[in-house]
Motif scaffolding. Sequence first.
Motif, PDB file in Angstrom:
ATOM      1  N   ASP A 205      30.636  19.392  24.607  1.00 46.77           N
ATOM      2  CA  ASP A 205      31.351  18.014  24.511  1.00 46.77           C
ATOM      3  C   ASP A 205      32.488  17.983  25.504  1.00 46.77           C
ATOM      4  O   ASP A 205      32.897  16.848  25.814  1.00 46.77           O
ATOM      5  N   SER A 206      32.950  19.162  25.980  1.00 49.86           N
ATOM      6  CA  SER A 206      34.026  19.247  27.149  1.00 49.86           C
ATOM      7  C   SER A 206      33.915  18.141  28.231  1.00 49.86           C
ATOM      8  O   SER A 206      34.842  17.640  28.890  1.00 49.86           O
ATOM      9  N   PHE A 207      32.470  18.077  28.709  1.00 51.21           N
ATOM     10  CA  PHE A 207      32.215  17.537  29.993  1.00 51.21           C
ATOM     11  C   PHE A 207      32.281  15.951  29.503  1.00 51.21           C
ATOM     12  O   PHE A 207      32.834  14.987  30.324  1.00 51.21           O
ATOM     13  N   LYS A 208      31.708  15.662  28.553  1.00 55.85           N
ATOM     14  CA  LYS A 208      31.841  14.291  27.894  1.00 55.85           C
ATOM     15  C   LYS A 208      33.303  13.714  27.665  1.00 55.85           C
ATOM     16  O   LYS A 208      33.624  12.652  28.187  1.00 55.85           O
ATOM     17  N   GLU A 209      34.334  14.713  27.198  1.00 59.64           N
ATOM     18  CA  GLU A 209      35.648  14.361  27.098  1.00 59.64           C
ATOM     19  C   GLU A 209      36.306  14.141  28.299  1.00 59.64           C
ATOM     20  O   GLU A 209      37.262  13.208  28.435  1.00 59.64           O
ATOM     21  N   THR A 210      36.065  15.154  29.259  1.00 57.67           N
ATOM     22  CA  THR A 210      36.606  14.924  30.815  1.00 57.67           C
ATOM     23  C   THR A 210      36.236  13.444  31.250  1.00 57.67           C
ATOM     24  O   THR A 210      37.454  12.865  31.755  1.00 57.67           O
ATOM     25  N   ARG A 211      35.172  13.170  31.229  1.00 57.90           N
ATOM     26  CA  ARG A 211      34.526  11.810  31.826  1.00 57.90           C
ATOM     27  C   ARG A 211      35.356  10.796  31.052  1.00 57.90           C
ATOM     28  O   ARG A 211      35.917   9.803  31.857  1.00 57.90           O
ATOM     29  N   GLU A 212      35.655  10.914  29.548  1.00 60.78           N
ATOM     30  CA  GLU A 212      36.322   9.745  29.065  1.00 60.78           C
ATOM     31  C   GLU A 212      37.771   9.718  29.134  1.00 60.78           C
ATOM     32  O   GLU A 212      38.228   8.747  29.454  1.00 60.78           O
ATOM     33  N   GLU A 213      38.431  10.980  29.621  1.00 58.56           N
ATOM     34  CA  GLU A 213      39.846  11.004  29.959  1.00 58.56           C
ATOM     35  C   GLU A 213      39.959  10.312  31.481  1.00 58.56           C
ATOM     36  O   GLU A 213      41.020   9.529  31.634  1.00 58.56           O
ATOM     37  N   ILE A 214      39.006  10.379  32.352  1.00 56.96           N
ATOM     38  CA  ILE A 214      39.044   9.660  33.810  1.00 56.96           C
ATOM     39  C   ILE A 214      38.948   8.441  33.526  1.00 56.96           C
ATOM     40  O   ILE A 214      39.682   7.658  34.113  1.00 56.96           O
TER      41      ILE A 214
ATOM     42  N   GLN B  76      39.672   6.607  31.037  1.00 59.89           N
ATOM     43  CA  GLN B  76      40.898   6.151  30.409  1.00 59.89           C
ATOM     44  C   GLN B  76      42.035   6.032  31.482  1.00 59.89           C
ATOM     45  O   GLN B  76      42.694   5.121  31.633  1.00 59.89           O
ATOM     46  N   ALA B  77      42.138   7.111  32.233  1.00 53.86           N
ATOM     47  CA  ALA B  77      43.136   7.037  33.392  1.00 53.86           C
ATOM     48  C   ALA B  77      42.915   6.019  34.462  1.00 53.86           C
ATOM     49  O   ALA B  77      43.758   5.388  34.685  1.00 53.86           O
ATOM     50  N   LYS B  78      41.623   5.807  34.655  1.00 53.75           N
ATOM     51  CA  LYS B  78      41.239   4.381  35.589  1.00 53.75           C
ATOM     52  C   LYS B  78      41.689   3.111  34.938  1.00 53.75           C
ATOM     53  O   LYS B  78      42.226   2.170  35.816  1.00 53.75           O
ATOM     54  N   ARG B  79      41.407   3.017  33.651  1.00 58.36           N
ATOM     55  CA  ARG B  79      41.704   1.738  33.141  1.00 58.36           C
ATOM     56  C   ARG B  79      43.242   1.467  33.075  1.00 58.36           C
ATOM     57  O   ARG B  79      43.677   0.497  33.524  1.00 58.36           O
ATOM     58  N   GLU B  80      44.122   2.499  32.787  1.00 54.69           N
ATOM     59  CA  GLU B  80      45.401   2.549  32.573  1.00 54.69           C
ATOM     60  C   GLU B  80      46.116   2.304  34.042  1.00 54.69           C
ATOM     61  O   GLU B  80      47.373   1.682  34.202  1.00 54.69           O
ATOM     62  N   MET B  81      45.403   3.096  35.031  1.00 51.31           N
ATOM     63  CA  MET B  81      45.949   2.883  36.409  1.00 51.31           C
ATOM     64  C   MET B  81      45.527   1.689  37.336  1.00 51.31           C
ATOM     65  O   MET B  81      45.828   1.464  38.339  1.00 51.31           O
ATOM     66  N   GLY B  82      44.624   0.642  36.675  1.00 49.90           N
ATOM     67  CA  GLY B  82      44.109  -0.221  37.283  1.00 49.90           C
ATOM     68  C   GLY B  82      43.143   0.160  38.498  1.00 49.90           C
ATOM     69  O   GLY B  82      42.958  -0.509  39.356  1.00 49.90           O
ATOM     70  N   GLY B  83      42.751   1.172  38.302  1.00 53.11           N
ATOM     71  CA  GLY B  83      41.789   1.775  39.330  1.00 53.11           C
ATOM     72  C   GLY B  83      42.317   2.287  40.601  1.00 53.11           C
ATOM     73  O   GLY B  83      41.562   2.668  41.618  1.00 53.11           O
ATOM     74  N   LYS B  84      43.804   2.638  40.648  1.00 55.83           N
ATOM     75  CA  LYS B  84      44.262   2.954  41.677  1.00 55.83           C
ATOM     76  C   LYS B  84      44.920   4.465  41.544  1.00 55.83           C
ATOM     77  O   LYS B  84      45.708   4.367  40.608  1.00 55.83           O
TER      78      LYS B  84
ATOM     79  N   SER C 277      43.357  12.599  39.692  1.00 54.06           N
ATOM     80  CA  SER C 277      44.274  13.669  39.946  1.00 54.06           C
ATOM     81  C   SER C 277      43.249  14.991  40.427  1.00 54.06           C
ATOM     82  O   SER C 277      42.178  15.019  40.226  1.00 54.06           O
ATOM     83  N   GLY C 278      44.124  16.014  41.228  1.00 52.72           N
ATOM     84  CA  GLY C 278      43.367  17.196  41.489  1.00 52.72           C
ATOM     85  C   GLY C 278      42.645  17.949  40.371  1.00 52.72           C
ATOM     86  O   GLY C 278      41.759  18.602  40.426  1.00 52.72           O
ATOM     87  N   HIS C 279      43.653  17.848  39.466  1.00 51.23           N
ATOM     88  CA  HIS C 279      43.420  18.771  38.109  1.00 51.23           C
ATOM     89  C   HIS C 279      42.147  18.111  37.527  1.00 51.23           C
ATOM     90  O   HIS C 279      41.193  18.700  36.985  1.00 51.23           O
ATOM     91  N   ASP C 280      41.787  16.574  37.669  1.00 53.86           N
ATOM     92  CA  ASP C 280      40.648  15.872  36.823  1.00 53.86           C
ATOM     93  C   ASP C 280      39.492  16.112  37.621  1.00 53.86           C
ATOM     94  O   ASP C 280      38.396  16.549  37.149  1.00 53.86           O
ATOM     95  N   VAL C 281      39.614  16.360  39.013  1.00 53.61           N
ATOM     96  CA  VAL C 281      38.404  16.598  40.047  1.00 53.61           C
ATOM     97  C   VAL C 281      37.837  18.085  39.632  1.00 53.61           C
ATOM     98  O   VAL C 281      36.731  18.291  39.357  1.00 53.61           O
ATOM     99  N   ILE C 282      38.784  19.063  39.416  1.00 51.19           N
ATOM    100  CA  ILE C 282      38.407  20.432  39.074  1.00 51.19           C
ATOM    101  C   ILE C 282      37.559  20.488  37.589  1.00 51.19           C
ATOM    102  O   ILE C 282      36.555  20.922  37.736  1.00 51.19           O
ATOM    103  N   LYS C 283      38.345  19.767  36.727  1.00 50.43           N
ATOM    104  CA  LYS C 283      37.743  19.844  35.296  1.00 50.43           C
ATOM    105  C   LYS C 283      36.357  19.044  35.581  1.00 50.43           C
ATOM    106  O   LYS C 283      35.390  19.427  34.643  1.00 50.43           O
ATOM    107  N   LEU C 284      36.156  18.198  36.395  1.00 54.20           N
ATOM    108  CA  LEU C 284      34.966  17.327  36.267  1.00 54.20           C
ATOM    109  C   LEU C 284      33.756  18.125  36.875  1.00 54.20           C
ATOM    110  O   LEU C 284      32.754  18.114  36.505  1.00 54.20           O
TER     111      LEU C 284
END
Length: 307
Positions: free
Chosen positions: A228-237, A239-247, A251-258
């Motif tokens: 489930d960790s891979f699915k959760e990482t995708r959902e977190e990313i 969510q971050a995209k929605r909050e930041m409006g796609g801009k 982050s580098g941490h997100d890329v490593i986790k993905l």
Amino acid sequence: MSTPEQSQYSPSPTVILESDKSTGAQPMELFIVDEHTEHYLTIQAGDESNRGLLTGILTGIGGIGGIGLGLLSFLQSGDLKELNIMLAMCTPMCVIPFLWETLRPLPLSILFNRRTREVYFDHDGELFHAPWDGIVAIANEFQIVGAQIGSIQNASLEIRVWKFEEPETALMISLGAPFGKSLALQKGFWEYIRSYMNNGPYFDEHGNHSESDTFVKSQLAIRPKMSDSFKETREEIKQAKREMGGKNYLSGHDVIKLILGAMFYPQDRIQEFTYSIAKRRSRNLWPSVVTERLKANGPTTRLVDLE
């Protein structure tokens, strides 16, 4: 069933829990329920949570990786030689550990049968049992103290079972490891079992019967799964995209986790699949007097009645 004397335990808090009396706690699953079905509930009795890990590593990383390299070489050169070599090397790497881990029996779970209202336990190939009606559990709270670990609160939860056709032989069995649990947690787990046996198979947060399995599913879903960790990482990313409006949302941490999540996802899924196969095979190791009572149309007589 006679109530075990408290004097056999240390002076630390000891509580007698009964099948027909509520503890007042909310039902709570402590990550050890293996199966929750309409007719029976099982609790993990052995530390085999890593079963399937070897197959997952060798197949998910070695096998798939090797075959992928061979396929890439074939697409580049059009020569099947390297692909065949990789297949010859990787196939045993996948098949041998899978067979080894699925053919070795898992320890049989502690089994609560709603239809016959009794408990089954396997000890070194010997069948033990206890009728649910009138059963009691002993919850004993204690502390482990050490110079490095400090003080850790623990609480055990045990019931007594008797050997089939030899009722003079009895065992006290633990419903899960006591380490890191409190008396309140063990009371909550006892309520989960009590609610299942008395009001189940489905019940609400107060332990009352429910036609919906919503609460039970919410409890079982809490157990973490590596895949489930891979699915959760995708959902977190997302969510971050929605909050930041796609801009600038990634982050580098997100890329490593993905990347790591994608790499280990096949391994985790293969491990879980291997464990499920081993569990299904082990279920058939119960004696026939148990397996026939697990069927929807099986006998409802208790083992104590047969004795």
